[in-house]
Design an enzyme around this catalytic site. Structure first.
Site, short mmCIF file in Angstrom:
data_model
loop_
_atom_site.label_atom_id
_atom_site.label_comp_id
_atom_site.label_asym_id
_atom_site.label_seq_id
_atom_site.Cartn_x
_atom_site.Cartn_y
_atom_site.Cartn_z
CB SER A 94 6.08 -5.43 0.31
OG SER A 94 7.24 -4.62 0.14
CE1 TYR B 147 7.82 -6.86 5.15
CE2 TYR B 147 8.81 -6.02 3.12
CZ TYR B 147 7.79 -6.00 4.06
OH TYR B 147 6.73 -5.14 3.89
#
Length: 293
Positions: free
Chosen positions: A141, A155
């Site tokens: 990501s 995250y």
């Protein structure tokens, strides 16, 4: 049959499901996995691939014990006798302030996004090593490149860990004929990406203004993400197969997807270079032993 076999985790929605569709559309085969077989079957029935001859639906929870995952992946290989491409796509994103989340929530996030991904990878590697061939695709990501954004800490940390160990993995398996691709997508308009919401079981009032500001910002994102998921998965397929826009290009270790991904990577790199080129440089370079003449 000579077409490649792809094993993709997290196929009940999002990138995983869409990539499976592209694989089948190009006459290649896919083992589409998810921890919820009922949901997976319903999703593939809906897109008309539930009973396709080039599709095998496979139940897999990436948080299972390492030994259980090795057994499951051995079973998966038996489907067509080979796994040419592993795509580690399964994962989720929990948003929350770091102090409020603590190690408990970070561990929960890492169990899926980091340790689960690594365990699936090591379960497939013996098969790829034996054949001296294979491709491992790690879905990361762009969030790891903008980790200073509040509420994305656990995250971003998980995705950064995946990038770091995948860089090491790439150098370790390259002599064995195995390739690694680290995909760093920006924000793509897929369903359910914000379903996990915010961790609010331990709210600390000092963080209320920052938390509310971020919620107001994040709540406006769904449905307005700039990334087209169909174009994103097509890019992944092109790179893995060396076709389309990737035809004739040298294999990359990283694949950044989206203008926002490019922006965040450039910003991070520029920040680091600016610091190295600043007057702090004398401290950076001032901690070594004198050079021996």
């Amino acid at each position: 049959m000579s077409s490649r076999v792809w094993f993709i985790t997290g196929c009940s929605s999002g990138f995983g499901q869409r990539l499976a569709q592209v694989v089948v559309a190009n006459n290649e085969r896919v083992i589409a996995s998810s921890r919820d077989m009922t949901r997976l079957k319903a999703a593939f029935d809906k897109i008309g691939l539930g009973a396709h001859e080039n599709v095998k639906l496979f139940e897999l929870d990436v948080t299972d014990e390492e030994s259980a995952l090795k057994t499951k992946l051995t079973e998966a290989v038996k489907s067509w006798g080979v796994i040419d491409v592993l795509v580690n796509n399964a994962g989720y994103g929990q948003l929350g302030m770091l102090e409020e989340c603590g190690a408990t929530q970070m561990k929960k996030q890492f169990d899926t996004n980091v340790f689960g991904l690594l365990n699936v990878t090591t379960a497939v590697l013996p098969h790829m090593r034996e054949r001296r061939s294979g491709t491992i695709v790690q879905i990361g990501s762009r969030s790891e490149w903008s980790a200073e954004t509040p509420m994305k800490g656990i995250y971003s940390a998980g995705k950064a860990a995946v990038r770091a160990f995948s860089e090491t993995l790439a150098s370790e398996v390259k002599p064995l004929g195995i390739r690694v691709l680290i995909v760093e997508p920006g924000a793509f308009r897929t369903e359910g990406i914000y379903n996990y919401g915010y961790y609010d079981d331990n709210m600390i009032s000092d963080y209320d203004p920052t938390r509310q500001k971020m919620k107001d910002f994040i709540d406006k994102i769904p449905g307005k993400e700039p990334g087209d998921p169909e174009k994103g998965v097509q890019a992944i397929f092109d790179v893995v197969t060396g076709t389309g826009r990737a035809s004739g290009k040298e294999w990359p270790l990283y694949l950044f997807l989206g203008n926002d991904a490019e922006r965040d990577v450039r910003n991070k790199c520029n920040t680091m270079l600016k610091l190295l080129d600043s007057d702090w440089n004398e401290i950076t370079r001032g901690v070594s032993y004198p050079v021996q003449q």
